[in-house]
Design an enzyme around this catalytic site. Structure first.
Site, PDB file in Angstrom:
ATOM      1  N   CYS A   2       0.833  -1.200   0.000  1.00 12.95           N
ATOM      2  CA  CYS A   2       0.000   0.000   0.000  1.00 12.95           C
ATOM      3  C   CYS A   2       0.869   1.251   0.000  1.00 12.95           C
ATOM      4  O   CYS A   2       1.914   1.298   0.648  1.00 12.95           O
ATOM      5  CB  CYS A   2      -0.908  -0.011   1.233  1.00 12.95           C
ATOM      6  N   CYS A  37       1.202   4.336   4.006  1.00 10.79           N
ATOM      7  CA  CYS A  37       1.908   4.489   5.288  1.00 10.79           C
ATOM      8  C   CYS A  37       3.361   4.039   5.192  1.00 10.79           C
ATOM      9  O   CYS A  37       3.670   2.888   5.480  1.00 10.79           O
ATOM     10  CB  CYS A  37       1.215   3.676   6.379  1.00 10.79           C
ATOM     11  N   CYS A  87      -6.833  -2.266   6.972  1.00  9.33           N
ATOM     12  CA  CYS A  87      -6.107  -1.012   7.166  1.00  9.33           C
ATOM     13  C   CYS A  87      -6.124  -0.614   8.634  1.00  9.33           C
ATOM     14  O   CYS A  87      -7.163  -0.632   9.286  1.00  9.33           O
ATOM     15  CB  CYS A  87      -6.747   0.089   6.310  1.00  9.33           C
ATOM     16  N   GLN A 123     -10.025  18.436   9.765  1.00 11.67           N
ATOM     17  CA  GLN A 123      -8.799  17.718  10.131  1.00 11.67           C
ATOM     18  C   GLN A 123      -9.095  16.228  10.271  1.00 11.67           C
ATOM     19  O   GLN A 123     -10.063  15.836  10.924  1.00 11.67           O
ATOM     20  CB  GLN A 123      -8.236  18.255  11.450  1.00 11.67           C
ATOM     21  N   TYR A 147      -8.683  31.388   5.476  1.00  9.88           N
ATOM     22  CA  TYR A 147      -8.842  30.013   4.990  1.00  9.88           C
ATOM     23  C   TYR A 147      -9.540  29.196   6.089  1.00  9.88           C
ATOM     24  O   TYR A 147      -9.109  28.104   6.448  1.00  9.88           O
ATOM     25  CB  TYR A 147      -7.488  29.386   4.622  1.00  9.88           C
ATOM     26  N   ASP A 174     -13.346  32.522   4.037  1.00  9.37           N
ATOM     27  CA  ASP A 174     -13.035  31.368   3.199  1.00  9.37           C
ATOM     28  C   ASP A 174     -13.754  31.515   1.864  1.00  9.37           C
ATOM     29  O   ASP A 174     -14.841  32.092   1.785  1.00  9.37           O
ATOM     30  CB  ASP A 174     -13.459  30.060   3.872  1.00  9.37           C
ATOM     31  N   ASP A 208      -4.221  29.148   8.100  1.00  6.23           N
ATOM     32  CA  ASP A 208      -4.235  27.681   8.019  1.00  6.23           C
ATOM     33  C   ASP A 208      -4.554  27.311   6.564  1.00  6.23           C
ATOM     34  O   ASP A 208      -5.640  26.795   6.267  1.00  6.23           O
ATOM     35  CB  ASP A 208      -5.270  27.106   8.984  1.00  6.23           C
ATOM     36  N   CYS A 238       0.170  22.267   7.137  1.00  7.65           N
ATOM     37  CA  CYS A 238       0.280  20.817   6.927  1.00  7.65           C
ATOM     38  C   CYS A 238       1.393  20.495   5.948  1.00  7.65           C
ATOM     39  O   CYS A 238       1.611  19.336   5.612  1.00  7.65           O
ATOM     40  CB  CYS A 238      -1.052  20.250   6.418  1.00  7.65           C
TER      41      CYS A 238
END
Length: 453
Positions: free
Chosen positions: A79, A82, A162, A289, A317, A338, A383, A410
């Site tokens: 996969c 991860c 998973c 999130q 945002y 936004d 953000d 992020c």
């Protein structure tokens, strides 16, 4: 040793970079490959060759890193989701924190207070959203539903076990693929444009238990099957609550979840999640999130960065207004902006439900709306999406001269570019901290506090 393009070589990984890329040496050649952990020995295939430098892709792991244990997920090797599965968690946290710091150092950004990283409260089964793709594990193979195979464009791993998702998600995923395996429907193929089955998107409020099940197909599917599938989902024995079942028709060529028409099959068009004591509405296409327990930690940290004299805060945002409302608990007034009108409408409704009156929400492009506002912020909260803030928009924000900027990112690669621009405009980075919202992956959330020099 003369290495040729396409040749497979053994490589001992000596260092890694944010995002998962890794490096080692073979004789006088510096070798950069797509993934790896320090101490691993990999078999890699050379794809580009330049004097003294090779670029490669990983074929397989030959020897584990001393920091690796057995991966808890049986899909870890195939996969693409991860890359840090099986790595002990304290090491994961420290390594990713070090990688983010290295990005800052590479751009010569000084951080006088680099705070200790915050771990995710959950190391597995933490995702409140998962987007699965219908496909085949190999050409003309049986129907699968899962994630793209590592390094493959079309082949899909059937991720029935998973470890990023909880048992309810796994049960719904399995019920869905088992149901459609007994029909004549085929997965959509983006080259031939044949097949009807595209995606299954699952959402769940960690703190509320409310589940949204969202099937995406082309309009060519046998509609009677949709209602049979809905009943199959309703019949599942789940720990959570089947709050919303949706069907979206998507005939676009793009390999993305889009809507030509979204139909509510059962329940509500939204689910709710609770963070920092407030309720938030989550709709099918809204951003939220993906790690609720980690987000709860993150938002608590943001509240701590406010001071009593912070009168006016702009949250740019803002999406569903999560940060806007949470910060309003500790501030005089907060304005959220936004570009997504639906998100702003949801934010207004949830603020009313939460009894928060000291905030307002504005729908529109941040750049345009800022020029229309007469008030100026004491604190600017950013953000943005992964691409960060473009240079022109960032300059407009900096020209407002807020006393403080709180930047939530992020993607530290775009974060450092924005920080460089802020420093050139008279700001300094006072402190930075990483929060791990993505265990078992190479990603990390970063929060920076900037003040005027």
């Amino acid at each position: 040793m003369d290495v040729k393009k396409g040749q497979e070589i053994e490589l001992l990984i000596e260092n890694t970079f944010y995002g998962g890329r890794a490096e080692g040496y073979m004789g006088d050649n510096h070798v950069l490959t797509d993934r790896g952990l320090p101490g691993q020995k990999l078999l890699v295939r050379v794809k580009k060759k330049r004097p003294g430098k090779l670029e490669a892709t990983t074929v397989k792991r030959l020897e584990k890193s001393p920091e690796e244990t057995e991966a808890p997920c049986i899909h870890a090797e195939t996969c693409g989701g991860c890359s840090m599965q099986g790595t002990n968690y304290p090491y994961q946290l420290a390594l990713k924190n070090q990688q983010v710091q290295a990005l800052f150092q590479s751009k010569k950004i000084e951080v006088p207070h680099w705070l200790d990283p915050i771990k995710s409260p959950l190391e597995s089964e933490y995702r409140n959203k998962m987007e699965f793709t219908f496909g085949n594990e190999y050409k003309d193979g049986p129907l699968t539903l899962g994630m793209h195979q590592r390094g493959r464009r079309f082949d899909i791993v059937d991720t029935y076990d998973c470890r990023l998702i909880d048992a309810d998600f796994r049960k719904i995923r399995t019920a869905t693929v088992d149901f459609f395996r007994n029909t004549k429907e085929k997965p959509y193929h983006k080259i031939s444009r044949e097949g009807s089955l595209r995606n299954l998107v699952l959402r769940k409020g960690h703190y509320t238990g409310e589940i949204m099940t969202h099937l995406i197909t082309t309009s060519a599917i046998d509609e009677s099957l949709i209602h049979q599938w809905k009943q199959e989902i309703l019949d599942q024995q789940l720990k959570g609550i089947n709050k919303s079942i949706l069907w979206t028709k998507n005939d676009s060529f793009a390999d993305a979840v889009k809507s030509d028409e979204t139909i509510l099959l059962e329940g509500s068009y939204e689910i709710k999640e609770k963070l920092q004591g407030l309720d938030f509405r989550i709709t099918p296409f809204s951003f939220f999130q993906t790690n609720s327990t980690g987000a709860n930690e993150l938002y608590g940290i943001l509240k701590q960065k406010l001071e009593k004299h912070d009168e006016e805060i702009f949250d740019l945002y803002c999406g569903l207004g999560t940060i806007t409302q949470i910060l309003a608990q500790n501030a005089n007034h907060v304005t959220g902006i936004d570009i997504v009108d639906e998100a702003i409408q949801q934010a207004k409704e949830s603020a009313k439900e939460n009894g928060i009156e000291n905030c307002r929400f504005i729908a529109g492009d941040v750049k345009d709306k800022l020029h229309q506002l007469t008030t100026k912020p004491d604190v600017l909260v950013l953000d943005p999406p992964r691409p960060g803030v473009n240079e022109e928009a960032m300059q407009d924000l900096l020209n407002m001269n807020p006393q403080k900027i709180i930047y939530v990112s992020c993607n530290p690669k775009t974060l450092v570019t924005n920080l460089q621009q802020a420093i050139e405009s008279g700001y300094k980075v006072k402190e930075a901290q990483c929060i791990d919202l993505f265990p078992a992956t190479p990603h990390m959330e970063t929060v920076c506090l900037l003040t005027r020099k």
